[in-house]
Write a protein that holds these residues in place. Structure first.
Motif, mmCIF file in Angstrom:
data_model
loop_
_atom_site.group_PDB
_atom_site.id
_atom_site.type_symbol
_atom_site.label_atom_id
_atom_site.label_comp_id
_atom_site.label_asym_id
_atom_site.label_seq_id
_atom_site.Cartn_x
_atom_site.Cartn_y
_atom_site.Cartn_z
ATOM 1 N N UNK A 83 0.861 -1.183 0.000
ATOM 2 C CA UNK A 83 0.000 0.000 0.000
ATOM 3 C C UNK A 83 0.891 1.225 0.000
ATOM 4 N N UNK A 84 0.437 2.265 -0.667
ATOM 5 C CA UNK A 84 1.226 3.502 -0.702
ATOM 6 C C UNK A 84 0.281 4.696 -0.667
ATOM 7 N N UNK A 85 0.540 5.600 0.262
ATOM 8 C CA UNK A 85 -0.298 6.790 0.433
ATOM 9 C C UNK A 85 0.600 7.990 0.674
ATOM 10 N N UNK A 86 0.005 9.174 0.619
ATOM 11 C CA UNK A 86 0.757 10.392 0.924
ATOM 12 C C UNK A 86 0.059 11.168 2.023
ATOM 13 N N UNK A 87 0.845 11.924 2.746
ATOM 14 C CA UNK A 87 0.310 12.729 3.848
ATOM 15 C C UNK A 87 0.885 14.127 3.744
ATOM 16 N N UNK A 88 0.051 15.112 3.984
ATOM 17 C CA UNK A 88 0.532 16.499 3.954
ATOM 18 C C UNK A 88 0.164 17.198 5.253
ATOM 19 N N UNK A 89 1.086 17.227 6.155
ATOM 20 C CA UNK A 89 2.019 16.297 6.842
ATOM 21 C C UNK A 89 1.479 15.904 8.238
ATOM 22 N N UNK A 90 2.234 15.460 9.186
ATOM 23 C CA UNK A 90 1.978 15.116 10.634
ATOM 24 C C UNK A 90 2.096 13.627 10.910
#
Ligand code: ADE
Length: 263
Positions: free
Chosen positions: A191-198
Protein backbone atom coordinates in the motif's frame (compact mmCIF):
# COMPACT_ATOMS: atom_id res chain seq x y z
CA UNK A 1 10.20 11.88 27.60
CA UNK A 2 8.94 9.06 25.34
CA UNK A 3 7.22 10.13 22.11
CA UNK A 4 3.52 10.08 22.91
CA UNK A 5 1.11 8.27 20.64
CA UNK A 6 -2.61 7.54 20.49
CA UNK A 7 -1.75 4.09 19.13
CA UNK A 8 -1.33 0.88 21.09
CA UNK A 9 2.18 0.28 22.48
CA UNK A 10 3.74 -2.59 20.54
CA UNK A 11 1.57 -1.91 17.46
CA UNK A 12 4.66 -2.16 15.26
CA UNK A 13 6.57 -4.72 17.35
CA UNK A 14 9.35 -6.42 15.32
CA UNK A 15 8.62 -4.28 12.27
CA UNK A 16 11.29 -2.30 10.44
CA UNK A 17 10.90 1.16 8.92
CA UNK A 18 13.12 3.42 6.88
CA UNK A 19 12.44 7.12 7.45
CA UNK A 20 14.33 9.42 5.10
CA UNK A 21 15.11 12.85 6.46
CA UNK A 22 14.58 11.23 9.87
CA UNK A 23 17.13 13.34 11.72
CA UNK A 24 15.10 16.53 12.06
CA UNK A 25 11.59 17.99 12.11
CA UNK A 26 8.66 15.89 11.02
CA UNK A 27 10.94 12.98 10.03
CA UNK A 28 12.35 12.82 13.53
CA UNK A 29 8.85 13.03 15.03
CA UNK A 30 7.69 10.16 12.81
CA UNK A 31 10.77 8.09 13.69
CA UNK A 32 10.14 8.76 17.39
CA UNK A 33 6.50 7.71 17.25
CA UNK A 34 7.30 4.54 15.27
CA UNK A 35 10.07 3.69 17.70
CA UNK A 36 7.76 4.20 20.65
CA UNK A 37 5.31 1.77 19.04
CA UNK A 38 7.95 -0.96 18.92
CA UNK A 39 9.23 -0.44 15.37
CA UNK A 40 12.93 -0.69 14.55
CA UNK A 41 13.73 2.47 12.64
CA UNK A 42 16.48 3.38 10.21
CA UNK A 43 16.80 7.14 9.87
CA UNK A 44 18.61 8.27 6.75
CA UNK A 45 19.82 11.57 5.40
CA UNK A 46 22.95 13.26 4.12
CA UNK A 47 24.33 14.53 7.42
CA UNK A 48 25.58 11.63 9.53
CA UNK A 49 26.54 13.72 12.57
CA UNK A 50 23.04 15.16 12.87
CA UNK A 51 21.52 11.72 12.32
CA UNK A 52 23.64 10.16 15.06
CA UNK A 53 22.66 12.89 17.48
CA UNK A 54 19.00 12.39 16.60
CA UNK A 55 19.33 8.62 17.05
CA UNK A 56 20.84 9.09 20.50
CA UNK A 57 18.06 11.46 21.49
CA UNK A 58 15.33 9.15 20.14
CA UNK A 59 16.71 6.11 21.94
CA UNK A 60 16.97 8.03 25.20
CA UNK A 61 13.22 8.61 25.08
CA UNK A 62 11.97 5.04 24.77
CA UNK A 63 11.15 2.93 27.77
CA UNK A 64 13.75 0.32 28.80
CA UNK A 65 11.08 -2.34 28.23
CA UNK A 66 10.84 -1.38 24.55
CA UNK A 67 13.32 -3.53 22.59
CA UNK A 68 13.17 -1.51 19.38
CA UNK A 69 16.28 0.18 18.05
CA UNK A 70 17.18 3.10 15.84
CA UNK A 71 20.01 3.13 13.32
CA UNK A 72 21.47 6.17 11.58
CA UNK A 73 22.58 5.62 7.98
CA UNK A 74 23.98 8.25 5.68
CA UNK A 75 22.23 8.48 2.33
CA UNK A 76 21.74 11.13 -0.30
CA UNK A 77 18.39 10.16 -1.82
CA UNK A 78 19.35 11.98 -5.01
CA UNK A 79 21.84 9.18 -5.75
CA UNK A 80 20.29 5.88 -6.75
CA UNK A 81 23.36 3.84 -5.75
CA UNK A 82 23.27 5.37 -2.24
CA UNK A 83 19.59 4.53 -1.90
CA UNK A 84 20.30 0.94 -2.96
CA UNK A 85 23.09 0.73 -0.37
CA UNK A 86 20.71 2.08 2.30
CA UNK A 87 18.18 -0.64 1.52
CA UNK A 88 20.89 -3.31 1.41
CA UNK A 89 22.34 -2.20 4.77
CA UNK A 90 18.87 -2.17 6.35
CA UNK A 91 18.17 -5.70 5.16
CA UNK A 92 21.59 -6.84 6.35
CA UNK A 93 20.96 -5.44 9.81
CA UNK A 94 17.27 -6.21 10.32
CA UNK A 95 16.39 -8.79 7.67
CA UNK A 96 13.18 -7.06 6.55
CA UNK A 97 11.66 -3.70 5.55
CA UNK A 98 8.00 -3.33 6.41
CA UNK A 99 7.64 0.43 6.04
CA UNK A 100 9.15 3.24 4.04
CA UNK A 101 8.45 6.86 4.95
CA UNK A 102 9.66 9.21 2.22
CA UNK A 103 10.10 12.37 4.22
CA UNK A 104 13.50 13.61 2.97
CA UNK A 105 13.00 16.78 0.98
CA UNK A 106 13.96 20.38 0.59
CA UNK A 107 13.10 23.61 -1.16
CA UNK A 108 13.70 27.34 -1.03
CA UNK A 109 11.36 30.28 -1.58
CA UNK A 110 11.82 32.10 -4.89
CA UNK A 111 9.73 33.74 -7.58
CA UNK A 112 9.64 31.21 -10.42
CA UNK A 113 11.31 33.53 -12.94
CA UNK A 114 14.39 33.69 -10.69
CA UNK A 115 14.85 29.93 -10.13
CA UNK A 116 18.02 28.70 -11.81
CA UNK A 117 18.13 25.37 -13.65
CA UNK A 118 20.41 24.07 -10.87
CA UNK A 119 17.97 25.11 -8.12
CA UNK A 120 14.99 23.70 -9.98
CA UNK A 121 16.68 20.38 -10.66
CA UNK A 122 17.90 20.06 -7.07
CA UNK A 123 14.35 20.41 -5.71
CA UNK A 124 12.86 18.02 -8.27
CA UNK A 125 15.65 15.49 -7.71
CA UNK A 126 15.27 15.54 -3.93
CA UNK A 127 11.50 15.62 -3.58
CA UNK A 128 10.39 13.61 -6.60
CA UNK A 129 13.29 11.56 -7.95
CA UNK A 130 14.56 10.69 -4.46
CA UNK A 131 11.10 9.39 -3.56
CA UNK A 132 11.04 7.33 -6.75
CA UNK A 133 14.50 5.85 -6.04
CA UNK A 134 13.49 4.88 -2.48
CA UNK A 135 10.18 3.32 -3.54
CA UNK A 136 11.85 1.41 -6.35
CA UNK A 137 14.71 0.14 -4.21
CA UNK A 138 12.57 -1.13 -1.30
CA UNK A 139 10.11 -2.70 -3.73
CA UNK A 140 12.74 -4.55 -5.74
CA UNK A 141 14.75 -5.65 -2.71
CA UNK A 142 11.91 -6.59 -0.35
CA UNK A 143 8.31 -5.43 -0.80
CA UNK A 144 7.68 -7.13 -4.14
CA UNK A 145 7.89 -10.51 -2.38
CA UNK A 146 6.77 -9.57 1.13
CA UNK A 147 4.41 -6.59 0.83
CA UNK A 148 4.70 -3.47 2.91
CA UNK A 149 3.42 0.04 3.37
CA UNK A 150 4.85 3.30 2.06
CA UNK A 151 3.95 6.83 3.08
CA UNK A 152 5.18 9.87 1.16
CA UNK A 153 5.26 13.19 2.97
CA UNK A 154 4.09 15.93 0.64
CA UNK A 155 2.98 19.54 1.13
CA UNK A 156 -0.28 21.42 0.75
CA UNK A 157 -0.02 22.21 -2.98
CA UNK A 158 -3.62 21.65 -4.03
CA UNK A 159 -4.00 25.16 -5.46
CA UNK A 160 -0.49 25.46 -6.84
CA UNK A 161 2.39 26.63 -4.69
CA UNK A 162 3.14 30.26 -5.59
CA UNK A 163 6.53 31.30 -4.26
CA UNK A 164 7.85 27.72 -4.31
CA UNK A 165 6.63 26.39 -7.64
CA UNK A 166 9.43 23.81 -7.88
CA UNK A 167 8.36 22.00 -4.73
CA UNK A 168 4.67 22.34 -5.64
CA UNK A 169 5.36 20.66 -8.98
CA UNK A 170 7.48 17.94 -7.35
CA UNK A 171 4.94 17.22 -4.58
CA UNK A 172 2.04 17.13 -7.03
CA UNK A 173 4.07 14.64 -9.05
CA UNK A 174 4.61 12.53 -5.93
CA UNK A 175 0.82 12.58 -5.38
CA UNK A 176 0.44 11.15 -8.90
CA UNK A 177 3.28 8.64 -8.41
CA UNK A 178 1.47 7.48 -5.25
CA UNK A 179 -1.61 6.64 -7.31
CA UNK A 180 0.37 4.83 -10.02
CA UNK A 181 2.34 2.70 -7.56
CA UNK A 182 -0.77 1.91 -5.50
CA UNK A 183 -2.16 0.19 -8.57
CA UNK A 184 1.06 -1.28 -10.00
CA UNK A 185 2.19 -2.79 -6.70
CA UNK A 186 -1.18 -3.78 -5.20
CA UNK A 187 -0.65 -7.39 -6.32
CA UNK A 188 2.43 -7.53 -4.07
CA UNK A 189 0.43 -6.41 -1.04
CA UNK A 190 2.08 -2.99 -1.06
CA UNK A 191 0.00 0.00 0.00
CA UNK A 192 1.23 3.50 -0.70
CA UNK A 193 -0.30 6.79 0.43
CA UNK A 194 0.76 10.39 0.92
CA UNK A 195 0.31 12.73 3.85
CA UNK A 196 0.53 16.50 3.95
CA UNK A 197 2.02 16.30 6.84
CA UNK A 198 1.98 15.12 10.63
CA UNK A 199 3.17 11.90 12.38
CA UNK A 200 0.03 10.30 13.82
CA UNK A 201 -1.49 10.09 10.33
CA UNK A 202 1.66 8.38 9.06
CA UNK A 203 1.40 5.75 11.83
CA UNK A 204 -2.29 5.27 11.05
CA UNK A 205 -1.58 4.74 7.34
CA UNK A 206 1.22 2.26 8.09
CA UNK A 207 -1.00 0.35 10.53
CA UNK A 208 -3.46 -2.48 9.80
CA UNK A 209 -6.28 0.01 10.52
CA UNK A 210 -5.52 1.39 7.04
CA UNK A 211 -5.28 -1.95 5.28
CA UNK A 212 -7.93 -0.88 2.73
CA UNK A 213 -6.43 2.55 2.08
CA UNK A 214 -4.03 2.90 -0.84
CA UNK A 215 -3.32 5.51 -3.50
CA UNK A 216 -4.66 8.24 -1.22
CA UNK A 217 -3.23 11.62 -0.26
CA UNK A 218 -4.47 12.81 3.11
CA UNK A 219 -4.52 16.47 4.06
CA UNK A 220 -3.75 17.09 7.71
CA UNK A 221 -4.32 20.85 7.71
CA UNK A 222 -7.41 21.51 9.87
CA UNK A 223 -9.31 22.43 6.69
CA UNK A 224 -6.93 25.29 5.88
CA UNK A 225 -6.84 24.38 2.19
CA UNK A 226 -10.61 24.95 2.07
CA UNK A 227 -10.72 28.48 3.37
CA UNK A 228 -7.47 30.38 3.15
CA UNK A 229 -4.91 31.34 0.57
CA UNK A 230 -1.54 32.75 1.61
CA UNK A 231 -1.19 34.51 -1.69
CA UNK A 232 -2.64 37.95 -2.43
CA UNK A 233 -2.96 38.74 -6.13
CA UNK A 234 -2.14 42.46 -6.65
CA UNK A 235 -4.38 44.58 -8.81
CA UNK A 236 -3.26 45.43 -12.36
CA UNK A 237 -4.53 47.22 -15.48
CA UNK A 238 -3.87 44.61 -18.13
CA UNK A 239 -7.33 43.10 -18.36
CA UNK A 240 -8.44 42.37 -21.94
CA UNK A 241 -11.05 44.61 -23.54
CA UNK A 242 -14.41 42.86 -23.77
CA UNK A 243 -15.54 42.40 -27.40
CA UNK A 244 -18.02 45.10 -28.45
CA UNK A 245 -21.72 44.21 -28.36
CA UNK A 246 -24.81 44.05 -26.15
CA UNK A 247 -23.43 41.42 -23.82
CA UNK A 248 -20.20 43.32 -23.33
CA UNK A 249 -22.10 46.57 -22.52
CA UNK A 250 -24.20 44.79 -19.90
CA UNK A 251 -21.16 43.09 -18.49
CA UNK A 252 -19.21 46.37 -18.26
CA UNK A 253 -22.12 47.98 -16.37
CA UNK A 254 -22.32 45.01 -14.02
CA UNK A 255 -18.62 44.99 -13.30
CA UNK A 256 -17.97 48.73 -13.24
CA UNK A 257 -17.86 48.82 -9.44
CA UNK A 258 -15.92 45.62 -8.90
CA UNK A 259 -12.12 45.83 -8.69
CA UNK A 260 -10.58 43.47 -11.26
CA UNK A 261 -8.76 41.50 -8.55
CA UNK A 262 -12.13 40.54 -7.07
CA UNK A 263 -13.59 39.20 -10.34
N1 ADE B 1 16.83 15.52 3.18
C1 ADE B 1 16.93 16.64 2.44
N2 ADE B 1 17.67 16.42 1.34
C2 ADE B 1 18.05 15.11 1.39
C3 ADE B 1 18.81 14.29 0.54
N3 ADE B 1 19.33 14.74 -0.59
N4 ADE B 1 19.01 13.01 0.92
C4 ADE B 1 18.46 12.54 2.06
N5 ADE B 1 17.72 13.27 2.89
C5 ADE B 1 17.51 14.55 2.56
Amino acid sequence: MAARSVFLPGLFGDKVAIVTGGGTGIGKAIAGELLGLGCNVVIASRKLDRLKEAAKDLVSRISPANPSSVTALQCNIRREEEVESLVEATLKQYGRIDFLVNNGGGQFPSPTEAISAKGWNAVIETNLTGTFYCCKAVYNAWMREHGGAIVNIVAGMWNGFPGMSHTGAARAAVDNLTKSLAIEWAHSGVRINSVAPISAMVCFLLSPAASFISGETVKVDAGQSLYRSHWEVPDHNRWPEAPEGENADTLKKLLSNVPPSKL
